[in-house]
Design a protein around this motif. Structure first.
Motif, PDB file in Angstrom:
ATOM      1  N   ARG A 225       0.825  -1.210   0.000  1.00  0.00           N
ATOM      2  CA  ARG A 225       0.000   0.000   0.000  1.00  0.00           C
ATOM      3  C   ARG A 225       0.856   1.255   0.000  1.00  0.00           C
ATOM      4  N   ARG A 226       1.952   1.232   0.782  1.00  0.00           N
ATOM      5  CA  ARG A 226       2.812   2.423   0.800  1.00  0.00           C
ATOM      6  C   ARG A 226       3.429   2.690  -0.567  1.00  0.00           C
ATOM      7  N   SER A 227       3.868   1.619  -1.246  1.00  0.00           N
ATOM      8  CA  SER A 227       4.492   1.832  -2.551  1.00  0.00           C
ATOM      9  C   SER A 227       3.466   2.283  -3.584  1.00  0.00           C
ATOM     10  N   MET A 228       2.243   1.758  -3.517  1.00  0.00           N
ATOM     11  CA  MET A 228       1.204   2.211  -4.434  1.00  0.00           C
ATOM     12  C   MET A 228       0.797   3.655  -4.125  1.00  0.00           C
ATOM     13  N   ALA A 229       0.795   4.002  -2.836  1.00  0.00           N
ATOM     14  CA  ALA A 229       0.557   5.401  -2.485  1.00  0.00           C
ATOM     15  C   ALA A 229       1.660   6.288  -3.040  1.00  0.00           C
ATOM     16  N   GLY A 230       2.897   5.778  -3.042  1.00  0.00           N
ATOM     17  CA  GLY A 230       3.997   6.521  -3.629  1.00  0.00           C
ATOM     18  C   GLY A 230       3.806   6.750  -5.113  1.00  0.00           C
ATOM     19  N   VAL A 231       3.241   5.756  -5.818  1.00  0.00           N
ATOM     20  CA  VAL A 231       2.955   5.937  -7.242  1.00  0.00           C
ATOM     21  C   VAL A 231       1.925   7.043  -7.438  1.00  0.00           C
ATOM     22  N   CYS A 232       0.863   7.029  -6.628  1.00  0.00           N
ATOM     23  CA  CYS A 232      -0.175   8.064  -6.756  1.00  0.00           C
ATOM     24  C   CYS A 232       0.390   9.452  -6.471  1.00  0.00           C
ATOM     25  N   ALA A 233       1.242   9.559  -5.453  1.00  0.00           N
ATOM     26  CA  ALA A 233       1.868  10.851  -5.175  1.00  0.00           C
ATOM     27  C   ALA A 233       2.776  11.277  -6.323  1.00  0.00           C
ATOM     28  N   ALA A 234       3.480  10.305  -6.924  1.00  0.00           N
ATOM     29  CA  ALA A 234       4.348  10.621  -8.058  1.00  0.00           C
ATOM     30  C   ALA A 234       3.527  11.083  -9.256  1.00  0.00           C
ATOM     31  N   VAL A 235       2.355  10.477  -9.470  1.00  0.00           N
ATOM     32  CA  VAL A 235       1.474  10.910 -10.558  1.00  0.00           C
ATOM     33  C   VAL A 235       1.039  12.357 -10.338  1.00  0.00           C
ATOM     34  N   ALA A 236       0.659  12.670  -9.106  1.00  0.00           N
ATOM     35  CA  ALA A 236       0.242  14.042  -8.802  1.00  0.00           C
ATOM     36  C   ALA A 236       1.373  15.031  -9.081  1.00  0.00           C
ATOM     37  N   ASP A 237       2.579  14.693  -8.655  1.00  0.00           N
ATOM     38  CA  ASP A 237       3.717  15.580  -8.910  1.00  0.00           C
ATOM     39  C   ASP A 237       4.003  15.702 -10.405  1.00  0.00           C
ATOM     40  N   ALA A 238       3.889  14.575 -11.132  1.00  0.00           N
ATOM     41  CA  ALA A 238       4.147  14.603 -12.575  1.00  0.00           C
ATOM     42  C   ALA A 238       3.145  15.499 -13.292  1.00  0.00           C
TER      43      ALA A 238
END
Length: 731
Positions: free
Chosen positions: A531-544
């Motif tokens: 879950r933490r790594s998938m949350a990291g992907v979502c945060a990375a998408v937002a930043d991108a």
């Protein structure tokens, strides 16, 4: 097979590997023990074969396995040497085990071949790092290792070798041919046969479908380019399939679309020829020259119809051919990079290849540093095994166990990534070891010191153990290996039936150490990290989304202009790698409950879409200079980014009742209100250096950004609907 066990192919692979290990190990052992009368050399020769042939899981065909085995010789020689020299003191051996155990396990980031060899490489250090401290036998130990390794490589290539599989470049070429066949369709009913072949070709490029030895997983430039080409061609196949879905209802294509499809077909067909022939890839100039005016013309026409179609249907339809051409350009450039053409970053679309500007050591450092974090499951596994092996070596040294390496071997082979799995494996392995110890004790008491009997029995025992063990599980594996060990040692030194209970006690000690490490070091395995790594992907998408929007809108004086364009793509890529590794391990771990799980691939798909847009959009010609249009785009991007940040927080905390940001489709009414009306001079006939004036270039970039945000918003909505247990909406 009806009971869900391994199929005929898996049985053949197990039997073939058992035959190769048995022939190589027995040949090496008999030559050293009875031909050269070199006792130490005979043990190291046999155990080297067992380590790299049975304990390791090197993937690939016979030739690929043999090549990997031979490439392990320098590292294996170093490990045997270090183990011998560090055995002088217990503290030195423990410290070496901690460092080397971590390094060998962490080396799995280099790809499936190295990861598969890692357990066997661990044993090459474990075996010599125990008393007696005998540096004078180092030459015999190294010679034994070399002999066993060479014989194993020969057996892998000659004895029931694993069949060769198509190289990854051939899979890329087949997919490119399938894309070219789809591009040759210029309207009318959908080409069902071509679509089926395209789906099959794209499916063969999925990482889960590619044989591990052929997967481009290393951080080398060629492998990164092949992985990039695979991503591009899978996107191209999906876009052409969607385009031809429209063809079934919309009739024939316009002449402009037909010309673009012809250029796509020519380009990807040339890329397929280059991939098959190992030649440099073709130029993308012709396709890019066709793509530029088409993108501008379609964008101007689509924006002119916004007032009549506010649901993005027209934008999506008009963008499909352009998106397919973009993917074809990336495929052609990646093919050139696979062939060693380092001028790709200088291309008009070169921003998508930021990694091509880096040299080999820099690419390796990025891979090493990406996983060097407690948030990486590879780092967690390396720490777990290193701590367990170091603790086992310390206990074996303090207690002065006569066969202490069996303790470490048990820790190495029985420790799993979750406490649940380790407990289950240990229970079965102890039962098997107990049965094997009783059988071994009976054999030793009955045969006593008659070496001829052991020499005759050894091949049968070894082949049976390495065949039945992988098929029937850890109980059979440990029981069979106990018999193998007893039969080997009985030919090297005088032993009694007491060797059998010693073996059981050592396995019990190693198992308890493995359980303790499983309880202390990330006991839930990848479950706590997913879950933490998938949350990291979502945060990375937002930043991108935020970074990309800021770069396509004309910068004001207060905005930074010197940011490294590749840094953002690297951040998104890093988040995706960590999440993919977490998901892969999570799917391999057994669970107590089969509760409904998230559709995690949907989150990864959103990350891939974000990465693709951040690679391509900032490198497009033109900028969105109209302040009102830029403000609308920033607002729409901000809403999308906020939705992904909220999703990231929801995944991170696990709060299913958390507030969900609006994931509704993009509302184009605001854009219709502020977008300037396109003029006739904005199209391809309106002038400009390439037939595109600045307004047309801005319109093209705006449409590309809107389609990108629409895709990400649809991904977000699909993820929320899946999390809430609703059927995903078609749009």
């Amino acid at each position: 097979m009806e009971r869900g066990g391994p199929g005929l192919r898996e049985h053949r692979a197990v039997v073939g590997n058992a035959a190769r290990v048995t022939v190589a190990a027995c040949a090496a052992f008999y030559l050293c023990r009875y031909g050269l009368d070199a006792l130490v050399m005979s043990l190291y020769a046999a155990f080297s074969v067992v380590a790299l042939g049975a304990l390791a899981g090197i993937p690939g065909s016979g030739r690929q396995r043999a090549a990997t085995t031979l490439m392990a010789i320098p590292a294996g020689s170093a490990l045997v040497t270090l183990g011998t020299l560090l055995a002088v003191r217990t503290w030195a051996a423990v410290l070496g085990m901690l460092v080397i155990g971590f390094m060998v396990a962490y080396a799995g980031i280099a790809g499936p071949r190295i990861a598969g060899a890692a357990p066997g490489m661990q044993l090459l250090y474990i075996l010599p790092c125990f008393p007696p401290y005998a540096p004078d036998t180092l030459d015999q130990r190294v010679y034994g290792f070399l002999l066993g390794t060479v014989l194993l490589a020969a057996a892998q290539a000659l004895i029931l070798p694993e069949p060769a599989t198509p190289p990854f470049r051939a899979l890329l070429a087949d997919a490119a041919d399938a894309a070219a066949e789809l591009a040759d369709h210029h309207g009318g009913p959908a080409p069902q046969d071509a679509l089926a072949r395209a789906r099959a070709a794209g499916d063969r490029l999925r990482p889960s479908r590619v044989p591990p030895a052929d997967l481009p997983a290393s951080p080398t430039l060629a492998h990164k380019a092949m992985a990039h080409a695979a991503e591009a061609i899978r996107a191209l196949l999906a876009q052409l399939a969607a385009l031809h879905g429209e063809a079934g209802t919309c009739g024939s294509y316009r002449a402009e679309t037909v010309a673009l499809l012809q250029a796509i077909g020519d380009a990807v067909r040339q890329a397929a020829h280059a991939l098959r022939g190992g030649r440099p890839g073709p130029s993308a100039a012709a396709l890019q020259d066709e793509l530029g005016p088409a993108r501008a013309h379609r964008a101007v026409a689509a924006l002119a119809r916004l007032g009549a179609d506010e649901r993005l249907v027209s934008l999506r339809r008009r963008a499909l051919a352009v998106q397919a051409a973009d993917s074809a350009v990336v495929l052609v450039l990646a093919t050139r990079l696979v062939g060693g053409d380092r001028t790709v970053p200088e291309d008009r679309a070169g921003h998508a290849f930021t990694y091509a500007r880096a040299r080999g050591p820099q690419l390796w450092w990025r891979r090493l540093s990406t996983h060097f974090t407690p948030r990486s499951v590879i780092f967690q596994n390396a720490c777990r095994f290193a701590l367990g092996l170091a603790a086992a070596r310390a206990i074996a040294g303090v207690l002065d166990l006569s066969h202490g390496f069996w303790v470490l071997l048990a820790t190495l082979t029985l420790t799993r990534t979750t406490t649940l799995e380790t407990r289950s494996v240990v229970r079965r392995a102890l039962l098997g070891t107990l049965v094997g110890a009783v059988a071994a004790g009976g054999l030793l008491a009955l045969v006593q010191d008659r070496d001829t009997v052991y020499a005759v029995v050894l091949p049968v025992v070894m082949f049976s153990a390495f065949t039945v063990g992988p098929m029937r599980g850890p109980a059979w594996a440990q029981g069979g290996f106990t018999l193998v060990v007893a039969t080997l040692f009985a030919q090297v030194a005088p032993v009694t039936w007491q060797l059998a209970p010693t073996r059981f006690a050592d396995v019990l000690t190693g198992s308890l150490i493995g359980l303790a490490c499983g309880l202390l070091a990330w006991p839930r395995g990848a479950g706590s990290e997913l879950r933490r790594s998938m949350a990291g992907v979502c945060a990375a998408v937002a930043d991108a989304v935020g970074r990309t929007t800021a770069r396509v809108v004309e910068r004001t004086a207060g905005e930074p202009a010197g940011n490294d364009l590749g840094a953002g793509v690297l951040a998104t890529h890093r988040a995706l790698i960590l999440a993919e590794e977490s998901l892969a391990q999570y799917q391999s771990e057994p669970r107590e409950k089969t509760s409904r799980q998230m559709d995690w691939p949907a989150v990864l798909a959103a990350g891939a879409h974000a990465r693709r847009g951040e690679r391509l959009l900032p490198g497009r010609p033109g900028r969105i200079t109209d302040r009102a249009v830029g403000a609308w785009l920033r607002h729409a991007a901000g809403q999308t980014a906020d939705g992904y940040r909220t999703l990231a927080e929801r995944l991170r905390t696990g709060d299913s009742a958390a507030a969900v940001a609006d994931a509704a489709p993009l509302d184009l009414r605001g854009l219709v209100a502020v977008a300037p009306a396109p003029t006739a001079g904005d199209g391809p006939e309106g002038g400009g250096a390439e037939g595109d004036g600045p307004p047309a270039l801005s319109a093209a970039l705006l449409v590309d950004c809107v389609i990108w945000l629409d895709t990400l918003t649809a991904d977000l909505r699909r993820i929320h609907e899946e999390m809430d247990g609703r059927a995903p909406s078609p749009n």
